[in-house]
Design a protein around this motif. Sequence first.
Motif, short mmCIF file in Angstrom:
data_model
loop_
_atom_site.label_atom_id
_atom_site.label_comp_id
_atom_site.label_asym_id
_atom_site.label_seq_id
_atom_site.Cartn_x
_atom_site.Cartn_y
_atom_site.Cartn_z
N ARG A 14 -6.12 2.09 -11.01
CA ARG A 14 -6.45 2.75 -11.76
C ARG A 14 -4.16 3.37 -12.00
N CYS A 15 -4.08 2.42 -13.37
CA CYS A 15 -2.60 2.78 -13.40
C CYS A 15 -2.20 3.86 -13.97
N PRO A 16 -2.52 5.05 -15.21
CA PRO A 16 -2.55 6.13 -16.04
C PRO A 16 -1.30 6.88 -15.04
N GLU A 17 0.11 7.02 -16.38
CA GLU A 17 1.27 7.55 -15.28
C GLU A 17 0.77 8.72 -14.87
N THR A 18 -0.18 9.84 -15.53
CA THR A 18 -0.44 10.99 -14.83
C THR A 18 -0.68 10.00 -13.37
N GLU A 19 -1.64 10.61 -13.28
CA GLU A 19 -2.68 9.90 -12.47
C GLU A 19 -1.63 9.37 -11.30
N ILE A 20 -0.76 7.84 -11.27
CA ILE A 20 0.17 7.48 -10.53
C ILE A 20 1.10 9.10 -10.59
N ARG A 21 1.76 9.38 -11.39
CA ARG A 21 2.42 10.62 -11.05
C ARG A 21 2.30 11.89 -9.62
N LYS A 22 0.88 11.68 -10.25
CA LYS A 22 0.42 12.92 -9.22
C LYS A 22 0.01 12.66 -7.77
N PHE A 23 -0.26 11.47 -7.49
CA PHE A 23 -0.27 10.06 -6.69
C PHE A 23 0.81 10.25 -5.52
N MET A 24 2.16 9.35 -6.50
CA MET A 24 3.05 10.17 -6.07
C MET A 24 3.83 11.54 -4.94
N GLU A 25 3.29 12.23 -6.12
CA GLU A 25 3.99 13.66 -5.64
C GLU A 25 3.26 14.76 -4.56
N SER A 26 1.48 13.76 -4.29
CA SER A 26 1.04 13.86 -2.88
C SER A 26 1.92 13.41 -1.37
N GLY A 27 3.12 13.16 -1.99
CA GLY A 27 3.63 12.69 -0.91
C GLY A 27 3.74 11.02 -0.21
N LEU A 28 3.52 10.92 -1.44
CA LEU A 28 3.84 9.24 -1.00
C LEU A 28 5.29 8.62 -1.07
N ASN A 29 5.58 7.34 0.05
CA ASN A 29 6.80 6.89 0.12
C ASN A 29 6.88 5.84 -0.90
N ASP A 30 5.72 5.31 -1.79
CA ASP A 30 5.51 4.18 -3.38
C ASP A 30 4.65 3.96 -3.23
N TYR A 31 4.35 2.66 -4.37
CA TYR A 31 2.67 3.21 -4.79
C TYR A 31 2.84 1.78 -5.06
N HIS A 32 2.29 0.95 -5.17
CA HIS A 32 1.65 -0.30 -5.74
C HIS A 32 0.04 -0.07 -6.55
N GLU A 33 -0.10 -1.58 -7.36
CA GLU A 33 -1.18 -1.39 -8.59
C GLU A 33 -2.27 -2.83 -7.09
N LYS A 34 -3.24 -2.16 -6.67
CA LYS A 34 -3.98 -3.52 -5.86
C LYS A 34 -5.12 -4.50 -6.90
N PRO A 35 -4.61 -5.45 -6.01
CA PRO A 35 -4.61 -5.73 -4.67
C PRO A 35 -2.92 -6.14 -4.56
N LEU A 36 -2.29 -5.33 -3.34
CA LEU A 36 -1.28 -6.13 -3.00
C LEU A 36 -1.70 -7.91 -2.94
N ASN A 37 -0.23 -8.51 -3.67
CA ASN A 37 0.09 -10.00 -3.09
C ASN A 37 0.99 -9.63 -1.76
N THR A 38 1.59 -11.59 -1.46
CA THR A 38 2.66 -11.21 -0.62
C THR A 38 3.59 -10.15 -0.69
N ALA A 39 4.25 -10.68 -2.19
CA ALA A 39 5.98 -10.18 -2.52
C ALA A 39 5.82 -8.65 -2.34
N LYS A 40 4.27 -8.13 -2.71
CA LYS A 40 4.32 -6.70 -2.74
C LYS A 40 4.70 -6.22 -0.78
N LEU A 41 4.04 -6.78 -0.67
CA LEU A 41 3.96 -6.83 0.70
C LEU A 41 4.92 -6.79 1.45
N ASN A 42 6.14 -8.08 1.28
CA ASN A 42 7.18 -7.53 1.40
C ASN A 42 8.62 -6.72 1.15
#
Length: 134
Positions: free
Chosen positions: A91-119
């Motif tokens: 899910r990528c609505p900006e308001t949802e991502i912001r709410k998720f980040m504000e919960s205490g995340l260090n980073d956010y990526h759309e899934k699934p992860l790939n090699t570049a995102k993991l690196n």
Amino acid sequence: MARRNFGTQVTALVVDDNALNQKIHQRLLESVGVRNEVVTNGKEAVDIHCHGKRFDLILMDMDMPIMNGIQATKELRSMGIGSMIVGVSSRCPETEIRKFMESGLNDYHEKPLNTAKLNSILHKMNPNFTSNNK
């Protein structure tokens, strides 16, 4: 994919209720030498930490049954868990991502992860990390 060594053994917890995403993220982590475990919801992520397990990295899905990623991240942070927590969601609505980040995340990526995102994530954890897989 060539196996790379991150240096000291990094551990990760994959928190996702989708079996396919679990496998993708597990294999990706293993490909760079990161030991990992999987749980299927936020409550299990909190419980495993209550039982003394610790991880360097937590890949946290947002939408899960029982306890979602936002609730789990808030709970882990309130417990003093200082692991790098990276939100992953389809899910990528900006308001949802912001709410998720504000919960205490260090980073956010759309899934699934790939090699570049993991690196990118591993480089944020350890700036000396370099990937052999260009």
